[in-house]
Design an enzyme around this catalytic site. Structure first.
Site, PDB file in Angstrom:
ATOM      1  N   LYS A  13       0.827  -1.218   0.000  1.00  0.00           N
ATOM      2  CA  LYS A  13       0.000   0.000   0.000  1.00  0.00           C
ATOM      3  C   LYS A  13       0.863   1.271   0.000  1.00  0.00           C
ATOM      4  O   LYS A  13       0.638   2.169  -0.790  1.00  0.00           O
ATOM      5  CB  LYS A  13      -0.927   0.028   1.225  1.00  0.00           C
ATOM      6  N   ARG A  88      -9.303   0.654   8.821  1.00  0.00           N
ATOM      7  CA  ARG A  88      -8.871  -0.707   9.127  1.00  0.00           C
ATOM      8  C   ARG A  88      -9.955  -1.473   9.892  1.00  0.00           C
ATOM      9  O   ARG A  88      -9.759  -2.650  10.198  1.00  0.00           O
ATOM     10  CB  ARG A  88      -7.616  -0.662   9.995  1.00  0.00           C
ATOM     11  N   ARG A 123      11.985  -5.222   4.540  1.00  0.00           N
ATOM     12  CA  ARG A 123      11.508  -3.833   4.453  1.00  0.00           C
ATOM     13  C   ARG A 123      12.426  -2.882   5.221  1.00  0.00           C
ATOM     14  O   ARG A 123      12.861  -3.185   6.327  1.00  0.00           O
ATOM     15  CB  ARG A 123      10.078  -3.725   5.018  1.00  0.00           C
ATOM     16  N   ARG A 156      11.584  -1.383  10.898  1.00  0.00           N
ATOM     17  CA  ARG A 156      10.473  -1.100  11.814  1.00  0.00           C
ATOM     18  C   ARG A 156      10.401  -2.179  12.890  1.00  0.00           C
ATOM     19  O   ARG A 156      10.467  -3.366  12.591  1.00  0.00           O
ATOM     20  CB  ARG A 156       9.152  -1.038  11.033  1.00  0.00           C
ATOM     21  N   ARG A 167      -0.125  -8.993  13.369  1.00  0.00           N
ATOM     22  CA  ARG A 167      -0.748  -7.987  12.495  1.00  0.00           C
ATOM     23  C   ARG A 167      -1.579  -8.655  11.404  1.00  0.00           C
ATOM     24  O   ARG A 167      -2.646  -8.147  11.031  1.00  0.00           O
ATOM     25  CB  ARG A 167       0.340  -7.081  11.894  1.00  0.00           C
TER      26      ARG A 167
HETATM   27  P1  ADP Z   1       2.263  -1.758   3.249  1.00  0.00           P
HETATM   28  O1  ADP Z   1       2.274  -0.260   3.154  1.00  0.00           O
HETATM   29  O2  ADP Z   1       1.057  -2.370   2.592  1.00  0.00           O
HETATM   30  O3  ADP Z   1       2.481  -2.261   4.635  1.00  0.00           O
HETATM   31  P2  ADP Z   1       4.807  -1.590   1.813  1.00  0.00           P
HETATM   32  O4  ADP Z   1       4.474  -0.737   0.628  1.00  0.00           O
HETATM   33  O5  ADP Z   1       5.605  -0.984   2.900  1.00  0.00           O
HETATM   34  O6  ADP Z   1       3.485  -2.305   2.388  1.00  0.00           O
HETATM   35  O7  ADP Z   1       5.560  -2.897   1.250  1.00  0.00           O
HETATM   36  C1  ADP Z   1       6.083  -3.900   2.141  1.00  0.00           C
HETATM   37  C2  ADP Z   1       7.491  -4.306   1.673  1.00  0.00           C
HETATM   38  O8  ADP Z   1       7.398  -4.986   0.417  1.00  0.00           O
HETATM   39  C3  ADP Z   1       8.420  -3.113   1.423  1.00  0.00           C
HETATM   40  O9  ADP Z   1       9.736  -3.509   1.771  1.00  0.00           O
HETATM   41  C4  ADP Z   1       8.303  -2.845  -0.074  1.00  0.00           C
HETATM   42  O10 ADP Z   1       9.484  -2.245  -0.613  1.00  0.00           O
HETATM   43  C5  ADP Z   1       8.093  -4.256  -0.629  1.00  0.00           C
HETATM   44  N1  ADP Z   1       7.204  -4.303  -1.792  1.00  0.00           N
HETATM   45  C6  ADP Z   1       6.135  -3.518  -2.058  1.00  0.00           C
HETATM   46  N2  ADP Z   1       5.540  -3.887  -3.228  1.00  0.00           N
HETATM   47  C7  ADP Z   1       6.266  -4.950  -3.691  1.00  0.00           C
HETATM   48  C8  ADP Z   1       6.154  -5.796  -4.855  1.00  0.00           C
HETATM   49  N3  ADP Z   1       5.184  -5.615  -5.764  1.00  0.00           N
HETATM   50  N4  ADP Z   1       7.061  -6.789  -4.998  1.00  0.00           N
HETATM   51  C9  ADP Z   1       8.049  -6.968  -4.071  1.00  0.00           C
HETATM   52  N5  ADP Z   1       8.210  -6.223  -2.966  1.00  0.00           N
HETATM   53  C10 ADP Z   1       7.338  -5.222  -2.775  1.00  0.00           C
HETATM   54  P1  AMP Z   2       1.065   0.710   8.940  1.00  0.00           P
HETATM   55  O1  AMP Z   2       2.188   1.669   8.763  1.00  0.00           O
HETATM   56  O2  AMP Z   2      -0.128   1.049   8.093  1.00  0.00           O
HETATM   57  O3  AMP Z   2       1.518  -0.719   8.766  1.00  0.00           O
HETATM   58  O4  AMP Z   2       0.566   0.868  10.448  1.00  0.00           O
HETATM   59  C1  AMP Z   2       1.446   0.578  11.540  1.00  0.00           C
HETATM   60  C2  AMP Z   2       0.648   0.442  12.823  1.00  0.00           C
HETATM   61  O5  AMP Z   2      -0.023   1.689  13.120  1.00  0.00           O
HETATM   62  C3  AMP Z   2      -0.469  -0.597  12.808  1.00  0.00           C
HETATM   63  O6  AMP Z   2      -0.007  -1.917  13.087  1.00  0.00           O
HETATM   64  C4  AMP Z   2      -1.404  -0.053  13.905  1.00  0.00           C
HETATM   65  O7  AMP Z   2      -0.879  -0.321  15.195  1.00  0.00           O
HETATM   66  C5  AMP Z   2      -1.300   1.444  13.672  1.00  0.00           C
HETATM   67  N1  AMP Z   2      -2.320   1.909  12.701  1.00  0.00           N
HETATM   68  C6  AMP Z   2      -2.102   2.502  11.489  1.00  0.00           C
HETATM   69  N2  AMP Z   2      -3.248   2.815  10.881  1.00  0.00           N
HETATM   70  C7  AMP Z   2      -4.241   2.396  11.717  1.00  0.00           C
HETATM   71  C8  AMP Z   2      -5.663   2.401  11.636  1.00  0.00           C
HETATM   72  N3  AMP Z   2      -6.320   2.914  10.570  1.00  0.00           N
HETATM   73  N4  AMP Z   2      -6.360   1.880  12.675  1.00  0.00           N
HETATM   74  C9  AMP Z   2      -5.724   1.378  13.763  1.00  0.00           C
HETATM   75  N5  AMP Z   2      -4.398   1.321  13.890  1.00  0.00           N
HETATM   76  C10 AMP Z   2      -3.647   1.824  12.874  1.00  0.00           C
END
Ligand code: ADP
Ligand code: AMP
Length: 210
Positions: A13, A88, A123, A156, A167
């Site tokens: 995302k 969420r 990541r 992270r 999660r």
């Molecule tokens: P989210 O925001 O949904 O938690 P991220 O965008 O941070 O996910 O992506 C999670 C990890 O996967 C990051 O390290 C990112 O660089 C990697 N990633 C994202 N999209 C892809 C993809 N299409 N293929 C491989 N790795 C990806």
């Molecule tokens: P994210 O960066 O989207 O993976 O979010 C990291 C963490 O922030 C999550 O695991 C939750 O603890 C908190 N968080 C982010 N967005 C929300 C949401 N919309 N509702 C509740 N918790 C959230």
């Protein structure tokens, strides 16, 4: 165009939100990034959120709803925005309805849990601007340094394998039902998350043009 990116943690995302935001010229609202910034600055919201985030649990709905209400009202959102990581829960989605925040499109980025667990170990996130990288799939130009702002790339805390499993459990229980919530409004497109980043971007842009 007001867009929601729905998907499990690690689905891509944040990565897609950054790309689409630049292409469409509308801001991304990442509740995760806003909360991490609040934790870093030791604000009241940050103090409330930290323990939930560290445990891989959701931060209470009222905290999230308050943050987003204030953010979407700002001037830069008047031509649209991308919500990354919010809503969420069903109550969060209902709060957007109650606050008359219209949603035009929901992109559901879908990917198997096993692939996510592998992704999270690679990541890296910029401590300064929140930009996301992956050590092999999307590496920065210089190791450990953010391409966008020169900030330090960090792992992270909530990307530790046992926290990721929690999660994912929370995602399946609390967040996955949102797909049906928005399907009832006829605004959902499903995109394959397990494909190269640029292919997922193409699929999302195609969905937004329709
Ligand atoms: P989210 O925001 O949904 O938690 P991220 O965008 O941070 O996910 O992506 C999670 C990890 O996967 C990051 O390290 C990112 O660089 C990697 N990633 C994202 N999209 C892809 C993809 N299409 N293929 C491989 N790795 C990806
Ligand atoms: P994210 O960066 O989207 O993976 O979010 C990291 C963490 O922030 C999550 O695991 C939750 O603890 C908190 N968080 C982010 N967005 C929300 C949401 N919309 N509702 C509740 N918790 C959230």
């Amino acid at each position: 165009m007001n867009v929601i990116l729905l998907g499990a943690p690690g689905a891509g995302k944040g990565t897609q939100a950054e790309i689409i935001s630049q292409k469409l010229g509308i801001p991304t609202i990442s509740t995760g990034n806003i909360l991490r910034e609040a934790v870093k600055n030791g604000t009241e919201t940050g103090l409330k959120a930290k323990a939930f985030m560290d445990a891989g649990a959701l931060v209470p709905d009222e905290v999230i709803v308050g943050i987003v209400k204030e953010r979407v009202a700002r001037d830069d959102c008047k031509n649209g925005f991308i919500l990354d990581g919010m809503p969420r829960t069903i109550p969060q989605a209902q709060a957007l309805v109650d606050q008359n925040v219209p949603i035009d499109k929901v992109i559901s980025i879908e990917i198997a849990d096993q692939v996510i667990e592998e992704r999270m170990t690679g990541r890296r996130a910029c401590a300064a601007c929140g930009a996301t990288y992956h050590i092999t799939a999307n590496p920065p130009k210089a190791e450990g340094v953010c391409d966008a702002c020169g900030g330090e790339l960090t792992i992270r805390k909530d990307d530790a394998p046992e926290t990721v499993r929690n999660r994912l459990k929370v995602f399946h229980e609390e967040t996955e039902p949102l797909k049906a919530f928005y399907e009832a409004m006829g605004i959902v497109t499903t995109v394959e998350g397990n494909q190269p980043i640029e292919n997922a971007t193409k699929d999302i842009l195609a969905a937004l043009e329709n």
